[in-house]
Structure formats: C-alpha cells, structure tokens
Design an enzyme around this catalytic site. Structure first.
Site, PDB file in Angstrom:
ATOM      1  N   ARG A  80      -3.691 -10.101   4.663  1.00  0.00           N
ATOM      2  CA  ARG A  80      -4.114 -10.108   3.253  1.00  0.00           C
ATOM      3  C   ARG A  80      -2.947  -9.588   2.432  1.00  0.00           C
ATOM      4  NH1 ARG A  80      -6.201  -6.573  -0.457  1.00  0.00           N
ATOM      5  NH2 ARG A  80      -7.860  -7.358  -1.798  1.00  0.00           N
ATOM      6  N   LYS A 109       0.817  -1.225   0.000  1.00  0.00           N
ATOM      7  CA  LYS A 109       0.000   0.000   0.000  1.00  0.00           C
ATOM      8  C   LYS A 109       0.845   1.266   0.000  1.00  0.00           C
ATOM      9  CE  LYS A 109      -4.389  -1.837   1.309  1.00  0.00           C
ATOM     10  NZ  LYS A 109      -5.410  -2.072   2.323  1.00  0.00           N
TER      11      LYS A 109
HETATM   12  N1  HH2 Z   1      -7.496  -3.630   0.842  1.00  0.00           N
HETATM   13  C1  HH2 Z   1      -7.844  -3.609  -0.466  1.00  0.00           C
HETATM   14  C2  HH2 Z   1      -8.933  -4.351  -0.906  1.00  0.00           C
HETATM   15  N2  HH2 Z   1      -9.648  -5.123  -0.078  1.00  0.00           N
HETATM   16  N3  HH2 Z   1     -10.031  -5.962   2.097  1.00  0.00           N
HETATM   17  C3  HH2 Z   1      -9.705  -6.011   3.390  1.00  0.00           C
HETATM   18  N4  HH2 Z   1     -10.413  -6.787   4.242  1.00  0.00           N
HETATM   19  N5  HH2 Z   1      -8.653  -5.282   3.895  1.00  0.00           N
HETATM   20  C4  HH2 Z   1      -7.894  -4.478   3.113  1.00  0.00           C
HETATM   21  O1  HH2 Z   1      -6.962  -3.830   3.624  1.00  0.00           O
HETATM   22  C5  HH2 Z   1      -8.211  -4.412   1.710  1.00  0.00           C
HETATM   23  C6  HH2 Z   1      -9.313  -5.182   1.236  1.00  0.00           C
HETATM   24  C7  HH2 Z   1      -7.061  -2.774  -1.419  1.00  0.00           C
HETATM   25  O2  HH2 Z   1      -6.023  -3.508  -1.996  1.00  0.00           O
HETATM   26  P1  HH2 Z   1      -6.052  -4.261  -3.420  1.00  0.00           P
HETATM   27  O3  HH2 Z   1      -7.155  -5.262  -3.489  1.00  0.00           O
HETATM   28  O4  HH2 Z   1      -4.716  -4.825  -3.655  1.00  0.00           O
HETATM   29  O5  HH2 Z   1      -6.277  -3.121  -4.478  1.00  0.00           O
HETATM   30  P2  HH2 Z   1      -7.563  -2.568  -5.241  1.00  0.00           P
HETATM   31  O6  HH2 Z   1      -8.523  -2.075  -4.227  1.00  0.00           O
HETATM   32  O7  HH2 Z   1      -7.000  -1.478  -6.117  1.00  0.00           O
HETATM   33  O8  HH2 Z   1      -8.161  -3.693  -6.062  1.00  0.00           O
END
Ligand code: HH2
Length: 262
Positions: free
Chosen positions: A238, A203
């Site tokens: 995660r 992040k």
């Molecule tokens: N962060 C993201 C998405 N889903 N769910 C939980 N429970 N906790 C988190 O910190 C979290 C999440 C954001 O990361 P990512 O899926 O890699 O990116 P994007 O939202 O751009 O798809």
C-alpha cells in the site's frame, strides 16, 4: 505471483501525508486515475485519518467524502474502502468497492454479507489511533501479531469470506523496534499461506531511520520497504508513490530473473 500495488487516496483534510490534497471529488478522481496509469492494481479510498492522535470521523462525513470517489473510480479499477465503520463499508460496497480495508480487523461480516465478489483486509492495531503510540508494548510482537491475524482470518473464512488478506499494521501501536521486527519477519506471515498486505509508505519510522526526514522526503525508505516486502513474498504493498514503487519492484524482479540459473 507479482506483488500488487494498492495506491493510497485519502479524501481527508488531515491524513499525515496527503491530507487536504484530494478533498475535491474531481481532483480525487484524477489522482486515482493517475495512479492507475502508473500501475496501481487497487485504489484505496479513505475518509478518516488513522494517523497517531487522530480523532474518529462520523459515518455520515466519511460517506460524504468517499462515496462519490468510489462510485467514479469503481468502473475503471478495483476500489478498496479504508474504514473502521460497518455502515461506511456497506455504503462503499453499494457504490462499487470490492475490498474492505479494515484497520480495526472487525468488519469481516460486512464482507461476508456482500457475497463472493468482496474481499477483506484484516490489519493489526494495538489500541486506538488517538492513543496507540503512547506506550505500545508486546511480549513478542511478531508472534502476537501473527496469532491475532490468523485468528481473525479464520473467523472471516468461517463466516464465508473468500478473499482474506492479513496486514501487520506498520505504525499502528508499534515502536520503531516493533516495526522493524515485523518487517524483518514478514516471511512468517507469508508462511501462514494467507496473502499479506504491507503499508509502510512514508510512515514515521522511515523518517526516524532516515535521520528525521520529513514526510515528503521518505521516498527512499518507502521504496526500500516495498521492494523488501515484495522479496519476502508479500502479495500487495500500500503506497503513495505508485510509479516509483512499480519501477523499483520491476527492476528488482528483472534482476532476480536474470540471476537465476535454474
Ligand atoms: N496505513 C494507513 C491507513 N490504512 N491500511 C492498511 N491495510 N495498512 C496500513 O498500513 C494502513 C492502512 C495510514 O496511512 P495513510 O492512509 O497514508 O494516513 P492516514 O491514516 O493519516 O490517512
């Protein structure tokens, strides 16, 4: 209990880290199975980016993206669906998902209606992805996030959800200082007795702390945060880099056991 690992599988064109890499269902399945081989306990399949500035994606489009992948992975590994939509969560459960990873912390009734095999993750977010990083403000971020999550978890429990996770939502309407405060006080969330999930992998705040590191150059920060979280008693992390995370957590676990004299 050992900290579990949730592998991130974004079936989106625009996720901040792996966007566009797994939009083909065959490739997404391969990626999911590779993360299982690396030691992931859960694969988190998402069809809508929630990165800062992201716009919502329709239910139909999310379903088109995630359902074939959920269906193919579910016989092999526990699958969670990363969505803010009740309709998408219901369809993913139908396709085999057994955990609703809900960054809006509002879908507990979907998990309750699905019966005891389906759990729910309540994540804290201030505002909406499109604008959440504009000017996030709190009085005391740690106690406000904790109070919100405990209240949502209680509502879910009362509705009949057996498995409820809480997640401070690193990067979701939070400044660097807010993220650091929440990570420093993970023990407070753990002390609620609810299982805690932390998603800090790759992040933006890690980029800032690592001198402006690009998204693919944040492995050190991602591993350090995962190990820190595990040491605070967090139940699941995660992550995008499953193999490295499993190795790092195992190493520190071995060290801890070797060092205990009791
Ligand atoms: N962060 C993201 C998405 N889903 N769910 C939980 N429970 N906790 C988190 O910190 C979290 C999440 C954001 O990361 P990512 O899926 O890699 O990116 P994007 O939202 O751009 O798809």
């Amino acid at each position: 209990m050992a900290t579990r690992v949730m592998g991130v599988l974004n079936v989106t064109p625009d996720s901040f880290s792996d966007g566009g890499r797994w939009t083909d269902p065959e490739r997404a399945l391969d990626r999911g199975l590779a993360m299982v081989a690396e030691g992931a306990d859960v694969i988190d399949v998402g069809g809508e980016s929630t990165r800062p500035g992201a716009e919502p994606v329709s239910d139909a489009e999310q379903c088109r993206r995630v359902l074939p992948v959920v269906e193919a992975l579910a016989p092999q590994v526990r699958v969670s669906v990363d969505t803010r939509s009740a309709a998408v969560a219901e369809a993913a459960i139908e396709a085999g998902a057994t955990l609703v990873n809900d960054v809006s912390a509002s879908l507990w009734r979907v998990a309750a209606d699905a019966g005891s095999r389906v759990g729910w993750v309540a994540m804290h977010m201030q505002g909406e992805p499109a604008t959440m990083q504009v000017d996030p403000r709190y009085g005391d971020v740690v106690s406000e996030v904790q109070a919100f999550l405990v209240a949502r978890a209680r509502a879910a429990r009362e509705a009949g959800v057996g498995e409820v996770w809480i997640d401070p939502g690193i990067g979701f309407g939070k400044t660097l200082a807010h993220n650091l405060a929440l990570l420093a006080h993970l023990g407070d969330l753990v002390a609620t007795g609810l299982p805690v999930l932390v998603g800090a992998s790759r992040k933006g705040f890690l980029g800032a702390l690592l001198g402006g590191a690009a998204v693919d150059d944040r492995l050190e920060g991602s591993l350090a945060t995962a190990v820190w979280s595990a040491r605070q008693g967090v139940g699941m992390v995660r992550v995008h880099d499953v193999a490295a995370t499993v190795d790092a957590m195992r190493l520190v676990g071995d060290l801890t056991r070797a060092g205990s004299r009791g």
